[in-house]
Design an enzyme around this catalytic site. Structure first.
Site, PDB file in Angstrom:
ATOM      1  N   GLU A 165      -2.791   8.188  -4.340  1.00 47.86           N
ATOM      2  CA  GLU A 165      -3.176   7.292  -5.404  1.00 47.86           C
ATOM      3  C   GLU A 165      -4.546   7.719  -5.908  1.00 47.86           C
ATOM      4  O   GLU A 165      -5.447   7.853  -5.060  1.00 47.86           O
ATOM      5  CB  GLU A 165      -3.254   5.866  -4.845  1.00 47.86           C
ATOM      6  CG  GLU A 165      -2.993   4.806  -5.882  1.00 47.86           C
ATOM      7  CD  GLU A 165      -2.794   3.428  -5.257  1.00 47.86           C
ATOM      8  OE1 GLU A 165      -3.769   2.672  -5.281  1.00 47.86           O
ATOM      9  OE2 GLU A 165      -1.686   3.142  -4.751  1.00 47.86           O
ATOM     10  N   ARG A 174       0.863  -1.184   0.000  1.00 48.76           N
ATOM     11  CA  ARG A 174       0.000   0.000   0.000  1.00 48.76           C
ATOM     12  C   ARG A 174       0.899   1.233   0.000  1.00 48.76           C
ATOM     13  O   ARG A 174       1.928   1.264   0.701  1.00 48.76           O
ATOM     14  CB  ARG A 174      -0.901   0.035   1.234  1.00 48.76           C
ATOM     15  CG  ARG A 174      -2.114  -0.896   1.175  1.00 48.76           C
ATOM     16  CD  ARG A 174      -3.147  -0.444   0.129  1.00 48.76           C
ATOM     17  NE  ARG A 174      -4.323  -1.282   0.103  1.00 48.76           N
ATOM     18  CZ  ARG A 174      -4.479  -2.368  -0.680  1.00 48.76           C
ATOM     19  NH1 ARG A 174      -3.497  -2.734  -1.497  1.00 48.76           N
ATOM     20  NH2 ARG A 174      -5.598  -3.051  -0.663  1.00 48.76           N
ATOM     21  N   HIS A 210      -1.200   0.479  -9.703  1.00 49.40           N
ATOM     22  CA  HIS A 210      -1.842  -0.463  -8.774  1.00 49.40           C
ATOM     23  C   HIS A 210      -2.503  -1.630  -9.535  1.00 49.40           C
ATOM     24  O   HIS A 210      -3.718  -1.839  -9.444  1.00 49.40           O
ATOM     25  CB  HIS A 210      -2.877   0.270  -7.900  1.00 49.40           C
ATOM     26  CG  HIS A 210      -3.168  -0.445  -6.601  1.00 49.40           C
ATOM     27  ND1 HIS A 210      -3.567   0.185  -5.456  1.00 49.40           N
ATOM     28  CD2 HIS A 210      -3.124  -1.771  -6.290  1.00 49.40           C
ATOM     29  CE1 HIS A 210      -3.759  -0.703  -4.494  1.00 49.40           C
ATOM     30  NE2 HIS A 210      -3.504  -1.901  -4.975  1.00 49.40           N
TER      31      HIS A 210
HETATM   32  C1  GLV Z   1      -5.004  -4.953  -3.991  1.00 52.12           C
HETATM   33  O1  GLV Z   1      -4.252  -4.063  -3.751  1.00 52.12           O
HETATM   34  C2  GLV Z   1      -5.533  -5.825  -2.998  1.00 52.12           C
HETATM   35  O2  GLV Z   1      -5.412  -5.529  -1.789  1.00 52.12           O
HETATM   36  O3  GLV Z   1      -6.110  -6.850  -3.367  1.00 52.12           O
END
Ligand code: GLV
Length: 329
Positions: A268, A239, A287
């Site tokens: 983000e 993250r 991401h």
């Molecule tokens: C993506 O970032 C997830 O947490 O699945």
């Protein structure tokens, strides 16, 4: 026949999940590309028994109070920092996630970013695209080796373990750091548990695989960059806020570390004029670590199955706050 439950999905997910919801529930679906804003989310959740949410939806106590009929928030993600789990637990709302089905894809992306950043792949492709390639050069675009290097994995859960297995052909020494230590893991995965400090000092590659919570927010900041090698590569497929963005920009600009490969950022989305985007030693992707067809299909069907199980009074395959099912709040 009993009425079907009312279910909201806050974005279009693969049919593997939507079809399950359409069959078993009355589905209200947000079909826009961008997430609903808080007011739109309230409209969507009105009267819903269950919600299939994304990591872009903030679900806190106030949202849950406005929608007291919600019995389950089923997140289409393994991470669940967008949901206030304590608030959900206090209110008896089950919170589900999608672990395991994205381990391979996410570890593969961490590895992809590792090699791309180490070997300056994006910078090199731009070099060709910009018509700067004039000759073969003995010192042109020199990068870092993977073979025989030391990899530090921060967060040795399912995805970190997958990455450790993946690099086994590269003769890497693998150091790991986790608040939970599994005594059998060192032998099973050929790794060594060390403190975060030792990992940062010794690693050529540092790959982050922790959940975001108050203990991991800005876990990698100025002091941590100061400990890292000037040849080190940082990978974040966890993250964004696990890394202090300003400290990272400084570390990349001053050569405190060699490069970074980021699947996630803070903020983000990252605006195109952000320094991390223009730094040649930083590779940013939007991401997409779990974004393979197989992985997203499996996430969709698991998220739908989790949601429907809770509504049917059954134990879901993946639940973050199982105490809710036992009624102990
Ligand atoms: C993506 O970032 C997830 O947490 O699945």
């Amino acid at each position: 026949m009993a009425d079907k439950p009312k279910v909201t999905a806050t974005r279009v997910i693969p049919d593997a999940g939507l079809d399950l919801l359409r069959d078993a529930a009355e589905l209200r679906l947000w079909e826009e590309e961008l997430p609903p804003d808080p007011d739109q989310l309230d409209v969507l959740l009105d009267g819903a028994d269950g919600a299939l949410t994304l990591l872009t939806d903030r679900i806190d106590g106030a949202v849950l109070d406005r929608h007291p009929g919600l019995k389950v928030v089923s997140n289409f993600a393994v991470g669940f920092d967008n949901v206030d789990v304590d608030a959900a637990t206090e209110r008896g709302v089950a919170v589900c996630n999608t672990p395991n089905v994205l381990n391979d894809a996410t570890a593969e992306m961490a590895f992809t970013l590792m090699t791309a950043a180490a070997r300056r792949v994006v910078e090199a492709a731009d070099y060709v695209r910009d018509d700067r390639w004039k000759t073969w050069g003995p010192t042109l675009l020199l990068g870092q080796d993977l073979t025989n290097a030391t990899l530090g994995i921060v967060g040795f859960g399912r995805i970190g373990r997958k990455l450790a297995r993946m690099v086994s052909g590269f003769d890497m020494e693998v150091l790991v750091h986790d608040v939970y230590q599994d005594p059998s893991a060192e032998a099973e995965f050929g790794v060594k548990y060390v403190s975060l400090d030792e990992l940062l000092v010794r690693s050529d590659y540092v790959s982050l695989h922790v959940l975001l919570n108050e203990d991991t927010r800005h876990m990698i900041s100025t002091d941590q960059f100061a400990r890292m090698k000037s040849t080190a590569v940082l990978i974040n497929a966890a993250r964004g806020p696990v890394v202090d963005t300003d400290a990272l920009v400084h570390a990349l600009e001053t050569g405190e570390i060699f490069a970074a490969g980021l699947d996630v950022t803070d903020p983000e989305p990252l605006p195109a004029d952000h320094p991390l985007v223009s730094l040649p030693n930083c590779t940013v992707v939007p991401h997409i670590a779990s974004a393979t067809v197989t992985s997203r299909d499996n996430m969709a069907s698991l998220a739908a199955r989790n949601l429907l199980s809770v509504l049917n009074g059954q134990e879901p395959e993946a639940i973050v706050n199982p105490q809710v099912l036992r009624g102990s709040r």
